[in-house]
Motif scaffolding. Structure first.
Motif, PDB file in Angstrom:
ATOM      1  N   PRO A 204       0.872  -1.231  -0.451  1.00  0.00           N
ATOM      2  CA  PRO A 204      -0.351  -0.151   0.083  1.00  0.00           C
ATOM      3  C   PRO A 204       0.840   0.967  -0.172  1.00  0.00           C
ATOM      4  N   GLU A 205       2.040   1.165   0.824  1.00  0.00           N
ATOM      5  CA  GLU A 205       3.004   2.001   0.727  1.00  0.00           C
ATOM      6  C   GLU A 205       3.098   2.769  -0.621  1.00  0.00           C
TER       7      GLU A 205
ATOM      8  N   SER B 240       4.431  20.307  -2.728  1.00  0.00           N
ATOM      9  CA  SER B 240       2.720  20.324  -2.415  1.00  0.00           C
ATOM     10  C   SER B 240       1.879  19.884  -2.682  1.00  0.00           C
ATOM     11  N   LEU B 241       1.760  19.334  -3.797  1.00  0.00           N
ATOM     12  CA  LEU B 241       0.847  18.124  -4.380  1.00  0.00           C
ATOM     13  C   LEU B 241       1.768  16.462  -4.277  1.00  0.00           C
ATOM     14  N   ILE B 242       2.161  16.517  -5.462  1.00  0.00           N
ATOM     15  CA  ILE B 242       2.679  15.401  -6.294  1.00  0.00           C
ATOM     16  C   ILE B 242       3.725  14.460  -5.055  1.00  0.00           C
ATOM     17  N   ALA B 243       5.160  14.746  -4.177  1.00  0.00           N
ATOM     18  CA  ALA B 243       5.318  13.714  -3.478  1.00  0.00           C
ATOM     19  C   ALA B 243       4.587  13.792  -2.627  1.00  0.00           C
TER      20      ALA B 243
ATOM     21  N   ASN C 287       4.202   9.912  -0.854  1.00  0.00           N
ATOM     22  CA  ASN C 287       4.429   9.125   0.011  1.00  0.00           C
ATOM     23  C   ASN C 287       3.088   8.143   0.969  1.00  0.00           C
ATOM     24  N   ARG C 288       2.427   8.955   0.676  1.00  0.00           N
ATOM     25  CA  ARG C 288       0.937   8.520   1.171  1.00  0.00           C
ATOM     26  C   ARG C 288       0.442   7.487   0.442  1.00  0.00           C
TER      27      ARG C 288
END
Ligand code: TYD
Length: 225
Positions: free
Chosen positions: A7-8, A87-90, A94-95
């Protein structure tokens, strides 16, 4: 069909190609499919994707940055990208989300580099500063003769869209762009896959899906059996 995968692990997939090749349609089709498979999917685009980057998008696509020259445009696209990544992609990757992005750094290499004449070393520095380690796991290059893409973009405009800074360039510009994307795909063939976009939307969507399954999901499906 729901896949059991780690999942990660988020996956970062970019769509590239010239004007009117069908990137946003194909991105939406793949997103829908991946959601049906049970993944969290974030869809986004460049330039833009965050409030700050959208402000730079307006400036760049209005043509107001053009008199500053290709190097300044490359720096502005990269500034927008830096905010988008941070702000958005990383955070999404990461989640564990999948991120599908309509254009990314290859567009700067093709438009400002191959076409605009900004040298590759400078672009590599800008790219590193903007993206850090957040590089695409897969880049889908949708390939179409330039005149077909421009005709599609023009018919889309009948719906009210205005011609932007780059669409208004001459046909030669767009043929060179097509070649620039093919060259990038050839030089980074591990990351890139070229898909013939001259077929129907359904056929192209099937080809994209097959490639993504082959690259990322076949192992997960086997492991789950
Ligand atoms: P957009 O309306 O998103 O066009 P398209 O549907 O073709 O993707 O406009 C983005 C324009 O910006 C497009 O002409 C390509 C150009 N561009 C660059 O020149 N450099 C870049 O780094 C990016 C991301 C886009």
């Amino acid at each position: 069909m729901t896949f059991q995968t780690t999942p990660e692990i988020g996956r970062f997939i970019t769509f590239e190609g010239g004007e009117g090749v069908g990137k946003s349609t194909q991105l939406a089709r793949l997103a829908e499919h991946l959601r049906e498979c049970g993944f969290e999917v974030v869809t986004t685009r460049e330039p833009g994707g965050t409030p700050k980057a959208e402000r730079l998008r307006n400036f760049l696509l209005s043509g107001r940055a053009a008199p500053l020259g290709p190097l300044a445009e490359a720096a502005l696209f990269s500034a927008a990208r830096a905010d988008h990544v941070e702000s958005l992609i990383a955070p999404a990757l990461n989640r564990g989300a999948w991120v599908l992005c309509d254009r990314f750094a290859d567009s700067t290499r093709a438009y400002q580099g191959a076409r605009g004449g900004v040298d590759a070393k400078t672009l590599a520095l800008l790219e590193r500063a903007a993206v850090g380690e957040t590089r695409p796991d897969l880049t889908i290059v949708l390939d179409l003769p330039a005149h077909e893409g421009l005709a599609r973009a023009a018919s889309r405009r009948d719906g009210g869209d205005e011609v932007d800074r780059f669409e208004s360039e001459k046909p030669d510009f767009h043929e060179e762009l097509r070649q620039a994307f093919l060259d990038i795909a050839e030089s980074e063939s591990e990351r890139c896959c070229v898909i013939d976009a001259a077929r129907s939307v359904d056929d192209v969507a099937r080809a994209v899906r097959a490639f993504v399954h082959d690259r990322f999901l076949a192992h997960a499906a086997q492991a789950a059996q």
